[in-house]
Design an enzyme around this catalytic site. Sequence first.
Site, short mmCIF file in Angstrom:
data_model
loop_
_atom_site.label_atom_id
_atom_site.label_comp_id
_atom_site.label_asym_id
_atom_site.label_seq_id
_atom_site.Cartn_x
_atom_site.Cartn_y
_atom_site.Cartn_z
N CYS A 301 0.79 -1.24 0.00
CA CYS A 301 0.00 0.00 0.00
C CYS A 301 0.82 1.29 0.00
O CYS A 301 0.42 2.24 -0.67
CB CYS A 301 -1.05 -0.02 1.10
N ARG A 331 10.49 -9.55 4.48
CA ARG A 331 10.52 -9.20 5.90
C ARG A 331 11.51 -10.11 6.61
O ARG A 331 11.48 -11.32 6.42
CB ARG A 331 9.14 -9.38 6.56
N GLU A 333 12.18 -12.07 9.31
CA GLU A 333 11.38 -12.64 10.40
C GLU A 333 12.23 -13.28 11.49
O GLU A 333 11.73 -13.61 12.56
CB GLU A 333 10.37 -13.66 9.86
N ARG A 342 5.44 -18.51 7.64
CA ARG A 342 6.15 -17.33 8.12
C ARG A 342 7.53 -17.31 7.47
O ARG A 342 8.45 -17.96 7.91
CB ARG A 342 6.26 -17.29 9.64
N GLU A 350 -2.44 -7.12 -2.61
CA GLU A 350 -2.93 -6.09 -1.69
C GLU A 350 -3.93 -5.17 -2.36
O GLU A 350 -3.56 -4.28 -3.12
CB GLU A 350 -1.80 -5.28 -1.07
N ASP A 414 -8.44 -9.12 11.75
CA ASP A 414 -7.56 -10.24 11.38
C ASP A 414 -8.42 -11.45 11.06
O ASP A 414 -9.41 -11.71 11.74
CB ASP A 414 -6.63 -10.61 12.55
N GLU A 432 -2.94 -16.01 11.51
CA GLU A 432 -3.53 -14.88 10.77
C GLU A 432 -3.18 -15.10 9.30
O GLU A 432 -2.02 -15.12 8.93
CB GLU A 432 -2.93 -13.56 11.25
N ASN A 435 -5.72 -9.84 6.53
CA ASN A 435 -6.39 -8.84 7.37
C ASN A 435 -7.11 -7.83 6.50
O ASN A 435 -7.03 -7.88 5.26
CB ASN A 435 -5.39 -8.16 8.30
N CYS A 460 -6.80 -1.01 3.42
CA CYS A 460 -6.24 -2.06 2.58
C CYS A 460 -6.55 -3.40 3.21
O CYS A 460 -6.93 -3.49 4.37
CB CYS A 460 -4.74 -1.87 2.44
N ARG A 467 -0.05 -17.82 3.11
CA ARG A 467 -0.87 -18.11 4.29
C ARG A 467 -2.19 -18.78 3.89
O ARG A 467 -2.66 -19.68 4.58
CB ARG A 467 -1.13 -16.84 5.08
P1 ATP Z 1 2.12 -11.51 11.80
O1 ATP Z 1 1.51 -10.96 13.06
O2 ATP Z 1 1.74 -12.90 11.48
O3 ATP Z 1 3.59 -11.23 11.72
P2 ATP Z 1 1.65 -9.10 10.49
O4 ATP Z 1 0.74 -8.41 11.42
O5 ATP Z 1 3.08 -8.75 10.49
O6 ATP Z 1 1.47 -10.66 10.64
P3 ATP Z 1 0.65 -7.66 8.31
O7 ATP Z 1 1.73 -6.68 8.27
O8 ATP Z 1 -0.66 -7.26 8.84
O9 ATP Z 1 1.08 -8.99 9.05
O10 ATP Z 1 0.54 -8.29 6.86
C1 ATP Z 1 -0.68 -8.70 6.30
C2 ATP Z 1 -0.63 -10.09 5.76
O11 ATP Z 1 0.61 -10.40 5.13
C3 ATP Z 1 -0.79 -11.16 6.81
O12 ATP Z 1 -2.14 -11.33 7.13
C4 ATP Z 1 -0.22 -12.36 6.11
O13 ATP Z 1 -1.16 -12.89 5.22
C5 ATP Z 1 0.91 -11.77 5.29
N1 ATP Z 1 2.21 -11.93 5.97
C6 ATP Z 1 2.78 -11.10 6.84
N2 ATP Z 1 3.99 -11.54 7.23
C7 ATP Z 1 4.18 -12.71 6.56
C8 ATP Z 1 5.24 -13.66 6.53
N3 ATP Z 1 6.34 -13.49 7.24
N4 ATP Z 1 5.11 -14.73 5.72
C9 ATP Z 1 4.00 -14.90 4.98
N5 ATP Z 1 2.97 -14.05 4.97
C10 ATP Z 1 3.05 -12.95 5.74
ZN ZN Z 2 -1.62 -2.09 3.45
MG MG Z 3 4.76 -9.62 11.35
#
Ligand code: ATP
Ligand code: ZN
Ligand code: MG
Length: 501
Positions: A301, A331, A333, A342, A350, A414, A432, A435, A460, A467
């Site tokens: 976004c 990311r 992680e 993850r 998006e 979520d 999750e 969202n 968004c 996931r």
């Molecule tokens: P989480 O709490 O699981 O780390 P987040 O709050 O960081 O998620 P958002 O930033 O809200 O996630 O991202 C929106 C979406 O992106 C999530 O609902 C998920 O589908 C996807 N997503 C986020 N991080 C990951 C990841 N490390 N691997 C795969 N998908 C991801």
């Molecule tokens: Zn967004």
């Molecule tokens: Mg996260």
Amino acid sequence: MGMKFHLSATIKLSKPASKEVISKEIENFNAQLTEKQVDARIEKWDVLENNLNIEIVSGTKRRAHDILLNFRNILSKNLGKKYKIGVRKIDVNFYEVTFSLEKEPLQPVTIPFADLEIDGKNVRMILKDTSEEFLRKNYVDRMIKRVIEKVENQYYEGKKEFWKLIWKSEEKEPVWNKDPTEEMLKRGWLVQGPTKGKWFYRPQAAAIFRAMERIAIEEILKPLGFQEVIESHIVPFEIWLRTGHLEGMPGEIYYVCEPKTRDVKEWERFIDLVKITREVPEEELKKTVSVPRAGICYAQCPVIYWSLRGRTIADESLPLLIFDRTAISGRYESGGRHGIERVDEFHRIEPVYIGKPEQLIELRKKLIERYKHVFNDIFEIEWRMAWVTPWYLQQAGKTDVGEHYGEGVIGTIDFEAWLPYRGDRKNSKWLEFQNLSILGDKYVKAFNIKAQKGELWSGCTGIGLERWMAVFLAQKGLDPENWPEGFRKYLDKLPEGIKIL
Ligand code: ATP
Ligand code: ZN
Ligand code: MG
């Protein structure tokens, strides 16, 4: 909250000025402050040769440094005109801000550019950098805000995120309770990627993944009229400075460097070293690449908003419904990595929506309907929706705009699903998998996006394809025979894959 600014400075003049002259100037200046009901004044002063020393004390209405710069300008004008005396420069000798906190800090607090002395709820912030440029940039206010925020965060840390169930599906009997990633690895559908948190999808896994993408597009985005855009997945820091991501999650960003030059000459030693040592000459590389000024997409976004910065969207385009499925998210992680769910590199669709508040509230209803259709009728999984408050809204200190639109309008839902391999549905942590947010005017303001008239909001909904795949497979298994009818319309048979000896 009481706030006091105390500043002592020396103003250097081009030649000595008499006490009478200066006294008059200061009297006039103070009188003007009183007249304008500004709670600030020059409390003390004296002149020694070319040096005018002053002490300014101010309250919350205006900052002492702001008063100082203001006084300097007036003085320079008046002395120049009447006495041909110039104002050369100002040196701040001492600048202290005192203010009070709502709660006592739990741990020591530090802040750049200043020493902090905290006694109970009372803070003394003594500035170390007091150059004119520093003062002009108004860092002081942000430093105060940051101290307050850091103390608030100490109380917030360790507290659970806000979570409130809003809907849940029926219970569904899963066909198995294995971890689909492990099983796909065993079957050779999936291979660990070349770097941390990445995967290589062989044809079977790729086919499932693409089915997820088709479902999202055919069942959600097309019916609701979303239009596709294609964005870059390299995001310059300017964009994240505006959205808050740079301060929000600097430890999760994958940073991107550019070469300093593409001139082969400059790379000659690097090339020599690679050819001779067959290793990466890291020290040499540091000399040939720039410091990062961008990172890999975190969420799509921000770049979408950026593309509309400073623009007015025509009424007929509202609500604007667009989506990107091109940019790949990166990311870091770290310890959280697990399976395909993850990862450090993932693929999201998006959808972003910009419109009038009522339009977005209406759209959210429709989106949820479509999502329910996919998860209930096509995936047939066990899932739920919860109202959560993301960090960026918590940090902004606004969780809703209750007055106008009621509770639970601005914020995030979520979508979570049960992963049977993690344990029973009651006690295990659900995943999750996507969202949906309405974010009010936060981002349209940050990028100065306007409507022809009236308020504009945005939001968004991040569809995480890995996931989606993880929750579907975790409940429905890897065998197409066991998959629901609805899903089999999108993928009935898996490709043969690669026979490996
Ligand atoms: P989480 O709490 O699981 O780390 P987040 O709050 O960081 O998620 P958002 O930033 O809200 O996630 O991202 C929106 C979406 O992106 C999530 O609902 C998920 O589908 C996807 N997503 C986020 N991080 C990951 C990841 N490390 N691997 C795969 N998908 C991801
Ligand atoms: Zn967004
Ligand atoms: Mg996260």
